[in-house]
Design a protein around this motif. Structure first.
Motif, short mmCIF file in Angstrom:
data_model
loop_
_atom_site.label_atom_id
_atom_site.label_comp_id
_atom_site.label_asym_id
_atom_site.label_seq_id
_atom_site.Cartn_x
_atom_site.Cartn_y
_atom_site.Cartn_z
N GLY A 97 0.80 -1.21 0.00
CA GLY A 97 0.00 0.00 0.00
C GLY A 97 0.83 1.26 0.00
N PRO A 98 0.13 2.40 -0.05
CA PRO A 98 0.83 3.69 -0.05
C PRO A 98 1.47 3.97 1.30
N GLN A 99 2.65 4.57 1.23
CA GLN A 99 3.34 4.95 2.46
C GLN A 99 4.36 6.04 2.15
N ARG A 100 4.17 7.19 2.72
CA ARG A 100 5.12 8.31 2.59
C ARG A 100 5.54 8.55 1.14
N TYR A 101 4.60 8.85 0.29
CA TYR A 101 4.85 9.24 -1.10
C TYR A 101 5.41 8.11 -1.97
N THR A 102 5.24 6.89 -1.56
CA THR A 102 5.64 5.75 -2.37
C THR A 102 4.70 4.60 -2.07
N TYR A 103 4.94 3.44 -2.63
CA TYR A 103 4.16 2.24 -2.34
C TYR A 103 5.12 1.16 -1.90
N THR A 104 4.75 0.45 -0.85
CA THR A 104 5.59 -0.63 -0.36
C THR A 104 5.44 -1.84 -1.28
N GLY A 105 6.31 -2.80 -1.10
CA GLY A 105 6.18 -4.07 -1.81
C GLY A 105 5.41 -5.07 -0.96
N LEU A 106 5.34 -6.28 -1.46
CA LEU A 106 4.70 -7.40 -0.75
C LEU A 106 5.78 -8.33 -0.22
N THR A 107 5.45 -9.10 0.79
CA THR A 107 6.32 -10.18 1.22
C THR A 107 6.06 -11.38 0.31
N LEU A 108 6.94 -12.36 0.32
CA LEU A 108 6.70 -13.58 -0.45
C LEU A 108 5.48 -14.31 0.07
N ASP A 109 5.27 -14.30 1.40
CA ASP A 109 4.07 -14.91 1.96
C ASP A 109 2.82 -14.20 1.47
N GLY A 110 2.88 -12.87 1.38
CA GLY A 110 1.76 -12.11 0.87
C GLY A 110 1.46 -12.45 -0.59
N CYS A 111 2.50 -12.60 -1.39
CA CYS A 111 2.32 -13.02 -2.80
C CYS A 111 1.64 -14.38 -2.86
N TYR A 112 2.08 -15.30 -2.02
CA TYR A 112 1.50 -16.64 -2.00
C TYR A 112 0.01 -16.59 -1.65
N GLU A 113 -0.34 -15.82 -0.64
CA GLU A 113 -1.75 -15.70 -0.23
C GLU A 113 -2.60 -15.08 -1.34
N LEU A 114 -2.07 -14.06 -2.01
CA LEU A 114 -2.81 -13.44 -3.10
C LEU A 114 -2.98 -14.38 -4.28
#
Length: 131
Positions: A97-114
């Motif tokens: 998601g958005p954070q301080r004028y940029t977007y964070t990435g996902l974790t590998l676990d997050g990619c797996y869940e998605l």
């Protein structure tokens, strides 16, 4: 806002064919937008925040461009977010998601869940043996 985890550095690219890639997501927004513009083969990139910490990216006309193939994986993830059903055409990307004028990435676990939400079967990687 909490700091993103140090392992939150990936983007999930979803193609209409059901294939996907997990790629490195840059920490600078301009670099991320350039990466997505190359991936989508366009200069118009749009984002939609689905959950806190999860954003879906497409090219600007991805919801109306019916000449491109339907991206069922993106549709499944959008539907799971609880928002009004929406069709997406062509390639899509998921990041943090958005954070301080940029977007964070996902974790590998997050990619797996998605990927599970998207309906894409991915085998679980076995844990390394330590013997």
């Amino acid at each position: 806002m909490p700091e993103p985890r140090s392992d939150s550095r990936y983007a999930l690219i979803l193609r209409p064919s059901g294939s996907f890639d997990v790629i490195d997501w840059p920490t600078e927004l301009a670099a991320g937008l350039n990466l997505l513009a190359r991936e989508f083969n366009t200069t118009g990139v749009a984002t939609f925040s689905m959950w806190p910490g999860v954003s879906l990216w497409t090219y600007v006309d991805a919801m109306m461009h019916r000449a491109a193939p339907l991206n069922r994986s993106a549709v499944n993830i959008h539907s799971a977010s609880g928002y009004h059903p929406q069709e997406y055409y062509g390639t899509a990307a998921i990041t943090g998601g958005p954070q301080r004028y940029t977007y964070t990435g996902l974790t590998l676990d997050g990619c797996y869940e998605l990927l599970k939400i998207a309906g894409i079967d991915v085998p679980t990687m076995p844990k390394p043996r330590t013997k």
